[in-house]
Write an enzyme that holds these catalytic residues in place. Structure first.
Site, PDB file in Angstrom:
ATOM      1  N   TRP A 181       0.936  -1.375   0.121  1.00 39.05           N
ATOM      2  CA  TRP A 181      -0.059  -0.109  -0.039  1.00 39.05           C
ATOM      3  C   TRP A 181       0.758   1.334   0.336  1.00 39.05           C
ATOM      4  O   TRP A 181       0.533   2.331  -0.564  1.00 39.05           O
ATOM      5  CB  TRP A 181      -1.030  -0.043   1.136  1.00 39.05           C
TER       6      TRP A 181
ATOM      7  N   ASP B 218      -1.923   6.811   6.069  1.00 45.16           N
ATOM      8  CA  ASP B 218      -3.037   6.029   5.588  1.00 45.16           C
ATOM      9  C   ASP B 218      -3.240   5.029   6.703  1.00 45.16           C
ATOM     10  O   ASP B 218      -2.464   4.124   6.911  1.00 45.16           O
ATOM     11  CB  ASP B 218      -2.433   5.337   4.513  1.00 45.16           C
TER      12      ASP B 218
ATOM     13  N   LYS C 178     -12.594  -1.477   6.108  1.00 46.18           N
ATOM     14  CA  LYS C 178     -12.204  -2.668   6.854  1.00 46.18           C
ATOM     15  C   LYS C 178     -12.732  -2.569   8.309  1.00 46.18           C
ATOM     16  O   LYS C 178     -13.150  -3.473   8.750  1.00 46.18           O
ATOM     17  CB  LYS C 178     -10.494  -2.575   6.838  1.00 46.18           C
TER      18      LYS C 178
HETATM   19  C1  PLP Z   1      -7.561  -1.331   1.491  1.00 46.84           C
HETATM   20  C2  PLP Z   1      -6.602  -0.436   1.644  1.00 46.84           C
HETATM   21  C3  PLP Z   1      -6.378   0.714   0.645  1.00 46.84           C
HETATM   22  C4  PLP Z   1      -7.177   0.783  -0.459  1.00 46.84           C
HETATM   23  O1  PLP Z   1      -8.629   1.256  -0.027  1.00 46.84           O
HETATM   24  P1  PLP Z   1      -9.568   1.765  -1.193  1.00 46.84           P
HETATM   25  O2  PLP Z   1     -10.584   2.028  -0.389  1.00 46.84           O
HETATM   26  O3  PLP Z   1      -9.870   0.360  -1.916  1.00 46.84           O
HETATM   27  O4  PLP Z   1      -9.155   2.765  -2.195  1.00 46.84           O
HETATM   28  C5  PLP Z   1      -5.291   1.631   0.938  1.00 46.84           C
HETATM   29  N1  PLP Z   1      -4.410   1.526   1.972  1.00 46.84           N
HETATM   30  C6  PLP Z   1      -4.620   0.323   2.683  1.00 46.84           C
HETATM   31  C7  PLP Z   1      -3.466   0.499   3.782  1.00 46.84           C
HETATM   32  C8  PLP Z   1      -5.435  -0.583   2.709  1.00 46.84           C
HETATM   33  O5  PLP Z   1      -5.659  -1.617   3.329  1.00 46.84           O
END
Ligand code: PLP
Length: 362
Positions: free
Chosen positions: A103, A172, A196
């Site tokens: 990521w 993030d 999540k």
């Molecule tokens: C799932 C995830 C993303 C992507 O998220 P989207 O909502 O699909 O754009 C980005 N960073 C991390 C750490 C993730 O687990």
């Protein structure tokens, strides 16, 4: 009896049953309106209340200081990979990124398009099996922010200690969002997709500090500007009404079940249970990441052979324990145990692991 199984998916993933049932009850006729919430104007009273309650609960549950704005934006976490550098890197300044795996690499690749970006630490040499210590993060002069990925969903690692650096951080937090307390004073911006820990797919929640908002780049298409979303309380255009509605319910569920303190404690306990099953298996199950960086949300593990891994995943599914396959880029197994995964789900998994190990010796 309702048919529910234990879903260890990395995202979208399991949500609290109470939340789903409440939404089901309300869906067709929302509070006597004769229509559902997703059929009404987002400018009307019903949605306004839902929206403002979700904002207020996000602030309360995550203990967000007053000088941060809360934004609900479309495009998931992925759009934030672009919006962050577009808005925050001023001309002539640079941004630092920690490359901790899949990521983080995505965030770096997008940021490079919009600004002068460098990697302040790269986990490649260790096969992305750990997070850096603060002293390993190498900052250069004129750095606007350090971007980190608090939890790498695919690699199964997290920052257990937040970096101590002398520039503001951006994080993030998609895959461990609101699962632990964070030191807000070190952050200018925190973002994450909600699918999540917090709700259905289709939205990111962004927390941005007032002083950062004031210096955002204004020479951007309007949807891409944080300052406009903040001015309009995330109602600049039609917001993602369904994700906001469910997010509000998940946040209320968190608040009523003891808030961040209880969530964090439960998360630590569930992870400890699973890691100890792995560690006590005499190397039958192995966790390939460094102890200090082990994720509390995405527990990755290997079995003695790829054949046993495939069999494990298949037999587990037969027992109602699904989505245990590791990401296709790394293989192995992964159990995602987000906030809504009950302890009983993790106990069912460790029970199955014991049985599997006994019945399939290597
Ligand atoms: C799932 C995830 C993303 C992507 O998220 P989207 O909502 O699909 O754009 C980005 N960073 C991390 C750490 C993730 O687990």
């Amino acid at each position: 009896m309702i048919h529910r199984i234990h879903n260890f998916s990395a995202g979208p993933c399991t949500l609290p049953l109470e939340v789903l049932q409440e939404a089901q009850t309300e869906l067709v006729d929302y509070q006597g309106a004769g229509m559902s919430l997703i059929e009404m104007s987002h400018r009307g009273k019903h949605f306004d209340d839902v929206h403002n309650e979700a904002v207020a609960l996000a602030r309360k549950v995550f203990e967000v200081p007053d000088d941060f704005s809360v934004l609900f934006l479309q495009g998931g976490a992925t759009l934030q990979f672009s919006m962050v550098p577009m808005n925050l890197i001023p001309h002539g300044a640079r941004a630092a990124y920690v490359n901790s795996g899949s990521w983080a690499s995505g965030a770096i690749a997008d940021a490079r398009i919009y600004g002068d970006v460098y990697t302040a630490w790269d986990g490649k040499e260790d096969n992305y099996s750990r997070m850096p210590m603060s002293k390993e993060v190498q900052l250069q002069p004129n750095t606007r922010y350090l971007h980190i990925t608090s939890n790498e969903t695919i690699g199964g690692i997290r920052f257990s200690d937040w970096p101590e650096v002398d520039v503001p951080m951006v994080a993030d937090m998609s895959s461990d969002y609101m699962s632990r307390r964070i030191p807000w004073d070190r952050f200018d911006l925190v973002y994450g997709g909600v699918q999540k820990n917090l709700g259905p797919a289709g939205m990111a929640v962004v927390f941005i500090r007032q002083s950062a908002l004031e210096t955002c780049n204004r020479n951007l298409g309007r949807y891409l500007r944080y300052d406009i979303h903040a001015d309009k309380n995330s109602m600049f255009n039609t917001p993602p009404v369904f994700p906001i509605y469910i997010l509000g319910k998940v946040l209320r569920w968190m608040d009523e079940t003891g808030g961040l303190t209880a969530i964090e404690k439960a998360a630590e306990e569930k992870a400890a249970l699973l890691y100890s099953e792995i560690d006590n298996s005499r190397d039958y199950f192995r966790c390939p990441v460094h102890q200090a960086s082990r994720s509390v949300m995405n527990v990755i593990f290997r079995l003695p052979t790829a054949d046993l891994e495939a069999l494990f995943i298949k037999e587990a599914a037969g027992q109602g324990l699904v989505n245990l396959k590791g990401h296709r880029s790394v293989g192995g197994c992964r159990a995602s145990i987000y906030n809504a995964m009950p302890r009983s789900g993790v106990e069912a998994l460790t029970g199955f692991m014991k049985l599997f190990r006994a019945s399939h010796p290597d």
